[in-house]
Each structure stands twice: as C-alpha cells, then as structure tokens.
Write an enzyme that holds these catalytic residues in place. Structure first.
Site, PDB file in Angstrom:
ATOM      1  N   HIS A  75     -63.529 -46.591  56.911  1.00 46.22           N
ATOM      2  CA  HIS A  75     -63.790 -45.299  56.270  1.00 46.22           C
ATOM      3  C   HIS A  75     -63.980 -44.188  57.301  1.00 46.22           C
ATOM      4  O   HIS A  75     -64.563 -43.148  56.990  1.00 46.22           O
ATOM      5  CB  HIS A  75     -65.046 -45.386  55.378  1.00 46.22           C
ATOM      6  CG  HIS A  75     -64.899 -46.293  54.207  1.00 46.22           C
ATOM      7  ND1 HIS A  75     -64.874 -47.659  54.320  1.00 46.22           N
ATOM      8  CD2 HIS A  75     -64.752 -46.030  52.885  1.00 46.22           C
ATOM      9  CE1 HIS A  75     -64.737 -48.204  53.123  1.00 46.22           C
ATOM     10  NE2 HIS A  75     -64.650 -47.235  52.234  1.00 46.22           N
ATOM     11  N   GLU A  94     -55.683 -44.322  43.493  1.00 44.15           N
ATOM     12  CA  GLU A  94     -55.022 -43.297  44.304  1.00 44.15           C
ATOM     13  C   GLU A  94     -53.504 -43.286  44.112  1.00 44.15           C
ATOM     14  O   GLU A  94     -52.896 -42.219  43.986  1.00 44.15           O
ATOM     15  CB  GLU A  94     -55.356 -43.491  45.790  1.00 44.15           C
ATOM     16  CG  GLU A  94     -56.713 -42.948  46.205  1.00 44.15           C
ATOM     17  CD  GLU A  94     -57.869 -43.835  45.756  1.00 44.15           C
ATOM     18  OE1 GLU A  94     -59.025 -43.375  45.778  1.00 44.15           O
ATOM     19  OE2 GLU A  94     -57.597 -44.999  45.394  1.00 44.15           O
TER      20      GLU A  94
END
Length: 329
Positions: A126, A57
């Site tokens: 998450h 990322e």
C-alpha cells in the site's frame, strides 16, 4: 488553504460547470470520500453525479471508461493507486489506446485520481509509487501536483482535457496548507499539462522533483542555502508530457542536475530525466554527472522508523546535492 480543501473546491466547481462531469469510486458519495476530498458534494449534486461503487476497481474503472466513450467526463477515484493495479488493463489497454486504435474517432476524456506512493506505516503493498509506470504508457497524460495551486490547476485542466489523465496525489499532503493566489482562485484557473514551475531560483545545482518529494526538496534547498549552495528547485507538476525546456534551461544556468523522487530508482522518473539529458546537447552543459535521489530499492517496510529512511527527506537530499557540487563548496 489545505490541499484537501483545494481539491474539494475544484471538484465542486467542475461539477457545477459541466453536467457531463461525475465522480465514481468507493465511498465517494454518502461517506464524503475516504479522505473527505468529496465532502458535501453528494448532498449537493445527488446520486447521478456522485456514484458509490462496490470494492471492484476493474468494474467501476471499466464503467467510467465506457461512460467517457459515450461523451461523459468521469472522475474515477481510486482509494489508492495501489488498488488501481486491479484495473490497470482497463486503464492501459482501454483508456490509453482507444483514441489511437480508433484512428482518432473515440477520445476518452477521463480523470483517474487518488493517493499515490507511501503514507505512514501502510507496508509494501500500500506504499508504492506508480509515477514511472503510467509515465511510460503512450496515450496517457500524467500529473503529480504538490501545492494547493498545483492541485487546483491540474485537476481543472485534467477534467477538461480530451484525453485520459492520471493525477497522482499524496495522502500526506492532504492536510498541508499552502498559500493560494487570487489568480488561482478563479473558477477557470488551469495549469497547462506539460508545464513545470521554477519554485526557487538558484545558480549552483538544479533539483528536479514532483509531488510529495517537492516539500522535502524545498526544505533541502533552504538548508543548502545556509551552506552557500544556491539550488534551483523545479516542480515538474506534469510527468507526461514533461517540460524539457524548463529543465534544460535550468541546467544551462546551474551546470549540475539532481532528480528527487519518492519512487524506486530503477526505471524511475529520475532515470528518464537523466537519460534524456544524456541524449541531448544540454549534456555538454553539465560540470558533474547528473544523479538520482530516489527511494530505496526495496518493498516498503511496515515499521514507520525504517520507512522514514526509505524515501528521500531533506537531509538525504542535502547530502546528495553536496556530493554533486563537490569540493567547490
């Protein structure tokens, strides 16, 4: 039309409209996207317009920001905004601050998009809502759409905007269907960033919400109507800038306010709204304390049964709204 299809069509149209637009992220190309949002686009536009990346990322976010600085218009997809924490230095210290630090010489026209908040049974790491995090950063624009028209109009506005935009989506909304007007199907349809929508009119309490929480808030408003409480539902759509005029006008009409969000209560979106109301003359229009209906102040449990009760659902919203309205009803 499903939210997934609304996103896919909007991305297709923006890629066709401007050759400077490209999509970068994990599995966005050959695999058609982790959630099939980019389905068919790689085959149509090729490797230069849809770029698969490694699981890095920080790396591909930095590449996208560099491309934006050189005049391209990247759409940087995070498989989930939980993973964007790996790239938050680039997003805040890079994208959000470049225009200011360069005295207006170097804009960063980039869209960061992907699922935000909880899905089902994905556990604490998450399932986090980062709306308040990004909302607090000068230099960013932040949108949190709910319906198909929201997703379509917000995405098109974000892609064409000269500033970095964070688009917080919901995995649980991708399969939901919403009606879409002929106006919203126009290829140039945009929802101005910073403009909320009154989704349901009412006179007894204002419910201000965004994103996935909108669905439960609208359900709650229907349930409240059956008990004689007419709730006005405001779908914010944009969190930064936020449409204060619409919120204040509604409070002047209903004289009661409750915010609804799926994120944590501390320093949340609702906290900012309530604090701003307190600091403005509209405060004197309130007949009861403004309150927040938010997620539980805990890391998200893995168990779906416990998870279900950790974020506001329609019955939670109904109970909270009735407390604000008091004994009058």
């Amino acid at each position: 039309m499903t939210v997934r299809d609304a996103l896919n069509l909007a991305l297709d149209e923006e890629l066709a409209r401007d050759e400077k637009v490209f999509i970068i992220g994990e599995e966005v190309a050959e695999f058609d996207g982790a959630y099939k949002v980019t389905r068919g686009l790689w085959k149509k536009y090729g490797d230069k317009r849809l770029i698969d990346t490694p699981i890095t990322e920080a790396g591909f976010c930095g590449i996208a920001i560099g491309a934006a600085l050189l005049g391209l218009r990247p759409i940087c997809e995070f498989m989930t905004f939980n993973f964007a924490m790996q790239a938050i230095d680039r997003m805040i210290n890079g994208a959000a601050k470049n225009l200011y630090m360069s005295a207006g010489r170097y804009p960063v026209p980039i869209l960061f998009r992907g699922p935000n908040g909880n899905a089902k049974g994905l556990a604490a790491q998450h399932s986090q809502c980062f709306a308040a995090w990004y909302m607090s950063a000068p230099g960013l624009k932040v949108v949190s759409p709910a319906t198909c028209e929201d997703y379509r109009g917000c995405l098109k506005a974000a892609v064409r905007d000269p500033d970095p935009v964070i688009m917080l989506e919901s995995e649980l909304l991708y399969n939901l269907e919403f009606p879409v007007s002929d106006q919203a199907m126009d290829k140039d349809y945009q929802i101005p960033i910073g403009k909320a929508k009154v989704e349901k009119s009412g006179k007894h309490i204002t419910l201000v919400t965004h994103g996935q929480a909108y669905v439960y808030t609208l359900q709650a408003a229907e349930a409240l109507a059956g008990q004689g409480i007419e709730a006005e539902v405001i779908n914010l759509r944009s969190l930064r800038p936020l449409d204060w005029d619409t919120v204040f006008k509604s409070i002047g009409k209903t004289h009661r306010l409750m915010t609804v969000e799926l994120g944590w209560p501390r320093c949340g979106v609702g906290s900012e709204i309530v604090a701003t109301v307190m600091e403005n003359p509209v405060f004197y229009q309130l007949d009861a304390p403004a309150i927040r209906c938010a997620g539980a102040d805990v890391p998200m449990p893995y168990s779906e049964k416990i998870e279900y009760e950790c974020t506001p659902k329609d019955h939670h919203i109904v109970d909270s709204a009735k407390r604000v309205c008091g004994t009058k009803f």
